[in-house]
Design an enzyme around this catalytic site. Structure first.
Site, PDB file in Angstrom:
ATOM      1  N   LYS A 146       0.801  -1.228   0.000  1.00 48.78           N
ATOM      2  CA  LYS A 146       0.000   0.000   0.000  1.00 48.78           C
ATOM      3  C   LYS A 146       0.833   1.278   0.000  1.00 48.78           C
ATOM      4  O   LYS A 146       0.380   2.308  -0.505  1.00 48.78           O
ATOM      5  CB  LYS A 146      -0.952   0.008   1.201  1.00 48.78           C
ATOM      6  N   ALA A 150      -4.899  -0.621   7.195  1.00 47.71           N
ATOM      7  CA  ALA A 150      -6.167   0.112   7.131  1.00 47.71           C
ATOM      8  C   ALA A 150      -6.317   1.082   8.285  1.00 47.71           C
ATOM      9  O   ALA A 150      -6.958   2.130   8.143  1.00 47.71           O
ATOM     10  CB  ALA A 150      -7.329  -0.871   7.111  1.00 47.71           C
TER      11      ALA A 150
END
Length: 288
Positions: free
Chosen positions: A73, A139
């Protein structure tokens, strides 16, 4: 699902490692079938050193885009032509869209927005409230910054990696200076004290997920009080050890299914410009 793949079928990918647990292919392929979109969503397990080649392969295969997950990410930022403002501040991307003509790649982050949408959908209070967030890697990073953007009253971060926690705090202080951010000490007594006047506890750590079902951010229900809403972003298993403790303490709880569907729906809208049929997808994934 019917056999509908043909020579015209377009590609959407998921790049990460490992991926065998992912429900994203089921979610998106169900949506494609329901809406009659000629696309297929596939997983590509890519080690960290293979990310650049994987991104180039998506371009070569004329993919419309991809989701990006652990451990890529942040590293994927090196291979983007443009990045949305919120993803730039979050410092990570979980969704990319590839222009069919220029092959330019734009990066987005739908984790935080998906989480907030799931809170609003269920009228879970957090704006102007004190919230405790466990875990700001992955997240959790997006959730922390999105909570600040959306006007949380006070954000208390519980994170073993103190340098990471400090970085998130400094990022929020820089871009959203009116939000109070506090780093919680590691001991459970400190967490219990912060929860006394908090409205929401979020678990954004991997503790409790499949393979770690016996792990939890707290040791017993005694750490909680009934006024705290407990949100565990883990969705497999459907009820984590944290949620069991929370129910013993009289707390309302929710797992990560809504967040997963919402973040997927936002990515779907980025790729296709239409809404994902969320209720149909939910039934396909979890209610049959």
């Amino acid at each position: 699902m019917s056999n509908r793949i043909q020579g015209t079928t377009g590609l959407i990918g998921l790049i990460g490692n490992p991926l065998k647990h992912s429900r994203s292919p089921h979610m998106h392929n169900s949506a494609f079938e329901k809406l009659g979109l000629d696309y297929v969503y596939l997983c590509f397990e890519v080690p960290e050193e293979g990310l650049a080649k994987a991104i180039e392969a998506l371009k070569t295969f004329n993919a419309k885009g991809s989701n990006i997950t652990f451990p890529h990410k942040q590293k994927v930022l090196n291979y983007l032509d443009e990045i949305s403002e919120d993803a730039k501040i979050i410092g990570s991307v979980n969704t990319i869209k590839i222009d069919s003509e220029s092959k330019k790649i734009t990066g987005y982050n739908t984790d935080g927005r998906g989480f907030i949408a799931s809170l609003d959908e269920l009228d879970i209070p957090f704006r102007n409230q004190k919230v405790v967030l466990a875990g700001v890697g992955g997240a959790g990073r997006a959730i922390a910054i999105q909570l600040a953007y959306e006007g949380v009253g006070e954000l208390c971060i519980k994170e073993l990696n103190k340098s990471l926690a400090t970085e998130i705090k400094e990022t929020i202080n820089k871009y959203i200076p009116n939000i109070k951010v506090k780093i919680v000490k590691d001991d459970e007594a400190s967490l219990k004290e912060e929860l006394k006047d908090s409205s929401l506890l979020i678990n954004a750590t991997p503790l409790g997920m499949k393979g770690r079902e016996d792990k939890c951010i707290i040791s017993s229900a005694e750490t909680l009080n009934s006024n705290v809403f407990v949100y565990d972003i883990v969705y497999d298993p459907r009820e984590t050890l944290l949620m069991k403790y929370a129910k013993q303490a009289g707390c309302k709880t929710i797992n990560g299914i809504n967040m997963m569907i919402w973040q997927g729906a936002i990515a779907f809208k980025i790729w296709f410009g239409v809404d994902m049929p969320q209720e149909y997808v939910r039934q396909e994934l979890f209610e049959k």
